[in-house]
Design a protein around this motif. Structure first.
Motif, PDB file in Angstrom:
ATOM      1  N   GLY A   1       1.031  -1.134   0.087  1.00 50.25           N
ATOM      2  CA  GLY A   1       0.032   0.001   0.058  1.00 50.25           C
ATOM      3  C   GLY A   1       0.785   1.355   0.077  1.00 50.25           C
ATOM      4  N   LEU A   2       0.252   2.396  -0.165  1.00 53.96           N
ATOM      5  CA  LEU A   2       0.922   3.667  -0.414  1.00 53.96           C
ATOM      6  C   LEU A   2       0.919   4.303   1.028  1.00 53.96           C
ATOM      7  CD1 LEU A   2       2.702   5.734  -2.163  1.00 53.96           C
ATOM      8  CD2 LEU A   2       0.400   6.648  -2.771  1.00 53.96           C
ATOM      9  N   GLY A   3       2.166   4.474   1.728  1.00 50.56           N
ATOM     10  CA  GLY A   3       2.243   5.176   3.086  1.00 50.56           C
ATOM     11  C   GLY A   3       2.966   6.450   2.783  1.00 50.56           C
ATOM     12  N   LEU A   4       3.394   7.212   3.943  1.00 49.89           N
ATOM     13  CA  LEU A   4       3.992   8.237   3.523  1.00 49.89           C
ATOM     14  C   LEU A   4       5.269   8.138   3.232  1.00 49.89           C
ATOM     15  CD1 LEU A   4       2.590  10.340   6.919  1.00 49.89           C
ATOM     16  CD2 LEU A   4       2.045  10.793   4.316  1.00 49.89           C
ATOM     17  N   GLY A   5       6.026   7.306   3.770  1.00 48.58           N
ATOM     18  CA  GLY A   5       7.563   6.726   3.298  1.00 48.58           C
ATOM     19  C   GLY A   5       7.415   6.406   1.805  1.00 48.58           C
ATOM     20  N   GLN A   6       6.650   5.774   1.332  1.00 46.05           N
ATOM     21  CA  GLN A   6       6.445   5.134   0.010  1.00 46.05           C
ATOM     22  C   GLN A   6       6.267   6.468  -1.082  1.00 46.05           C
ATOM     23  OE1 GLN A   6       4.781   3.554   2.381  1.00 46.05           O
ATOM     24  NE2 GLN A   6       4.807   1.240   1.756  1.00 46.05           N
ATOM     25  N   LEU A   7       5.279   7.491  -0.378  1.00 43.16           N
ATOM     26  CA  LEU A   7       5.264   8.554  -1.042  1.00 43.16           C
ATOM     27  C   LEU A   7       6.382   9.435  -1.557  1.00 43.16           C
ATOM     28  CD1 LEU A   7       2.836  10.457  -2.322  1.00 43.16           C
ATOM     29  CD2 LEU A   7       2.860  11.567   0.071  1.00 43.16           C
ATOM     30  N   LEU A   8       7.199   9.766   0.046  1.00 38.78           N
ATOM     31  CA  LEU A   8       8.430  10.308  -0.488  1.00 38.78           C
ATOM     32  C   LEU A   8       9.333   9.579  -1.361  1.00 38.78           C
ATOM     33  CD1 LEU A   8      10.516  12.518   0.821  1.00 38.78           C
ATOM     34  CD2 LEU A   8      10.958  10.886   2.590  1.00 38.78           C
ATOM     35  N   GLU A   9       9.606   8.204  -1.212  1.00 39.88           N
ATOM     36  CA  GLU A   9      10.334   7.659  -2.113  1.00 39.88           C
ATOM     37  C   GLU A   9      10.044   7.709  -3.605  1.00 39.88           C
ATOM     38  OE1 GLU A   9      13.578   5.024  -3.476  1.00 39.88           O
ATOM     39  OE2 GLU A   9      13.054   6.213  -1.672  1.00 39.88           O
ATOM     40  N   ASN A  10       8.647   7.579  -4.010  1.00 38.19           N
ATOM     41  CA  ASN A  10       8.115   7.742  -5.209  1.00 38.19           C
ATOM     42  C   ASN A  10       8.320   9.256  -5.641  1.00 38.19           C
ATOM     43  OD1 ASN A  10       6.947   5.306  -5.083  1.00 38.19           O
ATOM     44  ND2 ASN A  10       4.863   6.176  -4.718  1.00 38.19           N
ATOM     45  N   GLY A  11       8.375  10.387  -4.863  1.00 36.93           N
ATOM     46  CA  GLY A  11       8.615  11.479  -5.294  1.00 36.93           C
ATOM     47  C   GLY A  11      10.138  11.649  -5.773  1.00 36.93           C
ATOM     48  N   ARG A  12      10.893  10.877  -5.027  1.00 40.71           N
ATOM     49  CA  ARG A  12      12.283  10.660  -5.584  1.00 40.71           C
ATOM     50  C   ARG A  12      12.453  10.310  -6.673  1.00 40.71           C
ATOM     51  NH1 ARG A  12      16.844   7.886  -5.737  1.00 40.71           N
ATOM     52  NH2 ARG A  12      15.585   5.903  -5.119  1.00 40.71           N
ATOM     53  N   ASN A  13      11.977   9.082  -6.994  1.00 40.84           N
ATOM     54  CA  ASN A  13      12.172   8.323  -8.245  1.00 40.84           C
ATOM     55  C   ASN A  13      11.586   9.133  -9.530  1.00 40.84           C
ATOM     56  OD1 ASN A  13      13.346   6.103  -6.837  1.00 40.84           O
ATOM     57  ND2 ASN A  13      11.271   5.158  -6.357  1.00 40.84           N
ATOM     58  N   ASN A  14      10.463   9.763  -9.227  1.00 42.85           N
ATOM     59  CA  ASN A  14       9.988  10.393 -10.363  1.00 42.85           C
ATOM     60  C   ASN A  14      10.426  11.930 -10.548  1.00 42.85           C
ATOM     61  OD1 ASN A  14       8.055   8.264 -10.928  1.00 42.85           O
ATOM     62  ND2 ASN A  14       6.519   9.138  -9.289  1.00 42.85           N
ATOM     63  N   ILE A  15      11.494  12.436  -9.788  1.00 45.31           N
ATOM     64  CA  ILE A  15      12.102  13.579  -9.872  1.00 45.31           C
ATOM     65  C   ILE A  15      10.893  14.681  -9.573  1.00 45.31           C
ATOM     66  CG2 ILE A  15      13.630  14.932 -10.793  1.00 45.31           C
ATOM     67  CD1 ILE A  15      14.377  12.779 -12.696  1.00 45.31           C
ATOM     68  N   ASP A  16      10.068  14.340  -8.661  1.00 47.80           N
ATOM     69  CA  ASP A  16       9.149  15.291  -8.138  1.00 47.80           C
ATOM     70  C   ASP A  16       9.357  16.057  -7.006  1.00 47.80           C
ATOM     71  OD1 ASP A  16       6.554  16.636  -7.932  1.00 47.80           O
ATOM     72  OD2 ASP A  16       5.613  14.679  -7.386  1.00 47.80           O
ATOM     73  N   LEU A  17      10.085  16.991  -7.041  1.00 45.02           N
ATOM     74  CA  LEU A  17      10.485  17.868  -5.848  1.00 45.02           C
ATOM     75  C   LEU A  17       9.401  18.149  -4.913  1.00 45.02           C
ATOM     76  CD1 LEU A  17      13.044  18.276  -4.298  1.00 45.02           C
ATOM     77  CD2 LEU A  17      13.356  20.432  -5.385  1.00 45.02           C
ATOM     78  N   PRO A  18       8.157  18.703  -5.390  1.00 45.17           N
ATOM     79  CA  PRO A  18       7.256  19.249  -4.642  1.00 45.17           C
ATOM     80  C   PRO A  18       6.475  18.120  -4.017  1.00 45.17           C
ATOM     81  CG  PRO A  18       7.078  20.307  -6.697  1.00 45.17           C
ATOM     82  CD  PRO A  18       8.201  19.365  -6.918  1.00 45.17           C
ATOM     83  N   GLY A  19       6.659  16.937  -4.570  1.00 47.98           N
ATOM     84  CA  GLY A  19       5.931  15.786  -4.009  1.00 47.98           C
ATOM     85  C   GLY A  19       6.774  15.387  -2.866  1.00 47.98           C
ATOM     86  N   VAL A  20       8.123  15.565  -2.949  1.00 47.91           N
ATOM     87  CA  VAL A  20       9.193  14.992  -1.990  1.00 47.91           C
ATOM     88  C   VAL A  20       8.755  15.957  -0.680  1.00 47.91           C
ATOM     89  CG1 VAL A  20      11.712  15.096  -1.363  1.00 47.91           C
ATOM     90  CG2 VAL A  20      10.853  14.103  -3.487  1.00 47.91           C
ATOM     91  N   PHE A  21       8.793  17.305  -0.919  1.00 47.55           N
ATOM     92  CA  PHE A  21       8.733  18.437   0.195  1.00 47.55           C
ATOM     93  C   PHE A  21       7.346  18.011   0.941  1.00 47.55           C
ATOM     94  CE2 PHE A  21      12.454  20.309  -1.263  1.00 47.55           C
ATOM     95  CZ  PHE A  21      12.839  21.042  -0.449  1.00 47.55           C
ATOM     96  N   LEU A  22       6.277  17.678  -0.120  1.00 45.12           N
ATOM     97  CA  LEU A  22       4.869  17.404   0.481  1.00 45.12           C
ATOM     98  C   LEU A  22       4.866  16.093   1.600  1.00 45.12           C
ATOM     99  CD1 LEU A  22       1.828  17.682   0.753  1.00 45.12           C
ATOM    100  CD2 LEU A  22       1.588  16.482  -1.393  1.00 45.12           C
ATOM    101  N   ALA A  23       5.608  15.307   1.213  1.00 43.62           N
ATOM    102  CA  ALA A  23       5.721  14.035   1.889  1.00 43.62           C
ATOM    103  C   ALA A  23       6.364  14.408   3.254  1.00 43.62           C
ATOM    104  CB  ALA A  23       6.213  12.964   0.924  1.00 43.62           C
ATOM    105  N   ILE A  24       7.732  15.033   3.380  1.00 48.35           N
ATOM    106  CA  ILE A  24       8.356  15.473   4.368  1.00 48.35           C
ATOM    107  C   ILE A  24       7.511  16.204   5.127  1.00 48.35           C
ATOM    108  CG2 ILE A  24      10.189  17.081   5.283  1.00 48.35           C
ATOM    109  CD1 ILE A  24      11.712  16.147   2.690  1.00 48.35           C
ATOM    110  N   ILE A  25       6.662  17.259   4.587  1.00 54.57           N
ATOM    111  CA  ILE A  25       5.755  18.122   5.716  1.00 54.57           C
ATOM    112  C   ILE A  25       4.839  17.294   6.213  1.00 54.57           C
ATOM    113  CG2 ILE A  25       4.103  19.900   5.565  1.00 54.57           C
ATOM    114  CD1 ILE A  25       5.724  21.260   3.406  1.00 54.57           C
TER     115      ILE A  25
END
Length: 298
Positions: free
Chosen positions: A243-267
């Motif tokens: 399933g998709l948790g906050l940690g997976q959301l952060l990793e998906n942002g990194r894999n997709n080079i989605d910096l806004p998504g990475v910062f959103l997951a961190i927040i």
């Protein structure tokens, strides 16, 4: 020659003792009246709100002044767009609940294991000598170190997640309880034994209540370790089956080079961790301090 009576008068002595007792009672008295809402907002709510606002303002100024590239620090609007997109898709609360439910369940399991383990280590000298140093070492070991062996043991499933949480949180809870028990005045323990509170009864009615401040501190630290351990497990052991948790959301942002998504997951990770502490552990800690007269106002 007139005689002089030097005998102390009993009423004066009685008045002095009464005054002394009244003074001691006044020192022991604890004011438990409620703090006005306005004062709570001014002293407890306003400072963190101002701090967060200052961080956001500095963030926006850095972006507007182009001090750094958007590939390194995204605009607040981009992070807000990512948040809005997840909300409109209906995945935001689902992602948060996936991680929160795992974290809370893992913490409750750690609580059920760490509490009796802490009692055993604190009360049995041989066990303390054998296990005490190991618990201290496990507490200092980074939680991320347990992810690879847990994956090899259980595979990519929830059992792996809970194993990492337990190995990260149990030592903190147990050590917190041991520290609290070590600070109990010996007089309390002797009084409990004199009244027949021995064994499990003594642990429940004397040891645990007396060690409550240190125990609560250990619980707060145990939750912090639970949350950190879970995030490490979700980031490293990412899988669609989990399933998709906050940690997976952060990793998906990194894999997709989605910096806004990475910062959103961190927040979101930061906000959830702070919210759990404020809603659960801070009220419990205030209640413990207030019950012991260590907190004048609530």
């Amino acid at each position: 020659m007139a005689s002089t009576d030097t005998t102390p008068k009993a009423p004066a002595k009685t008045d002095d003792l009464a005054g002394l007792e009244a003074g001691l009672d006044a020192l022991d008295a604890v004011q438990t009246h409620r703090t006005p809402v306005r004062e709570v907002l001014t002293k407890k709510v306003l400072p963190p709100v101002l701090a967060v606002t200052l961080v956001l303002v500095v963030w926006q100024v850095l972006v507007a002044a182009k001090v750094t590239e958007e590939t390194k620090l995204p605009a607040l609007s981009a992070v807000w767009d990512s948040l809005s997109e997840m909300w409109l898709k209906g995945t935001l609360l689902e992602v948060i609940w996936t991680s929160v439910s795992r974290g809370l369940l893992g913490f409750l399991l750690a609580l059920a294991i760490g509490t009796p383990l802490g009692l055993l280590v604190a009360r049995v000298k041989f066990v303390r000598a054998a296990i005490g140093p190991i618990l201290q070492g496990l507490q200092s070991l980074p939680s991320v170190a347990w992810v690879p062996p847990a994956v090899l043991w259980f595979g990519l499933n929830d059992a792996m997640m809970y194993t990492v949480i337990l190995l990260g949180a149990v030592p903190s809870i147990a050590n917190g309880l041991v520290s609290g028990i070590d600070q109990i005045p010996p007089l309390f323990l002797r009084a409990g034994r004199t009244l027949g509170a021995t064994g499990l009864r003594g642990a429940w009615h004397v040891v645990l209540p007396a060690a409550l401040p240190g125990y609560v501190a250990g619980l707060k630290q145990g939750w912090a370790f639970s949350w950190r351990s879970l995030m490490a497990a979700e980031i490293i052991a990412s899988s669609p089956d989990l399933g998709l948790g906050l940690g997976q959301l952060l990793e998906n942002g990194r894999n997709n080079i989605d910096l806004p998504g990475v910062f959103l997951a961190i927040i979101l990770i930061l906000v959830v961790g702070i919210a759990i502490d404020l809603l659960i552990f801070s009220p419990v800690e205030r209640w413990v301090l207030r019950s012991r007269g260590l907190l004048v106002k609530s």
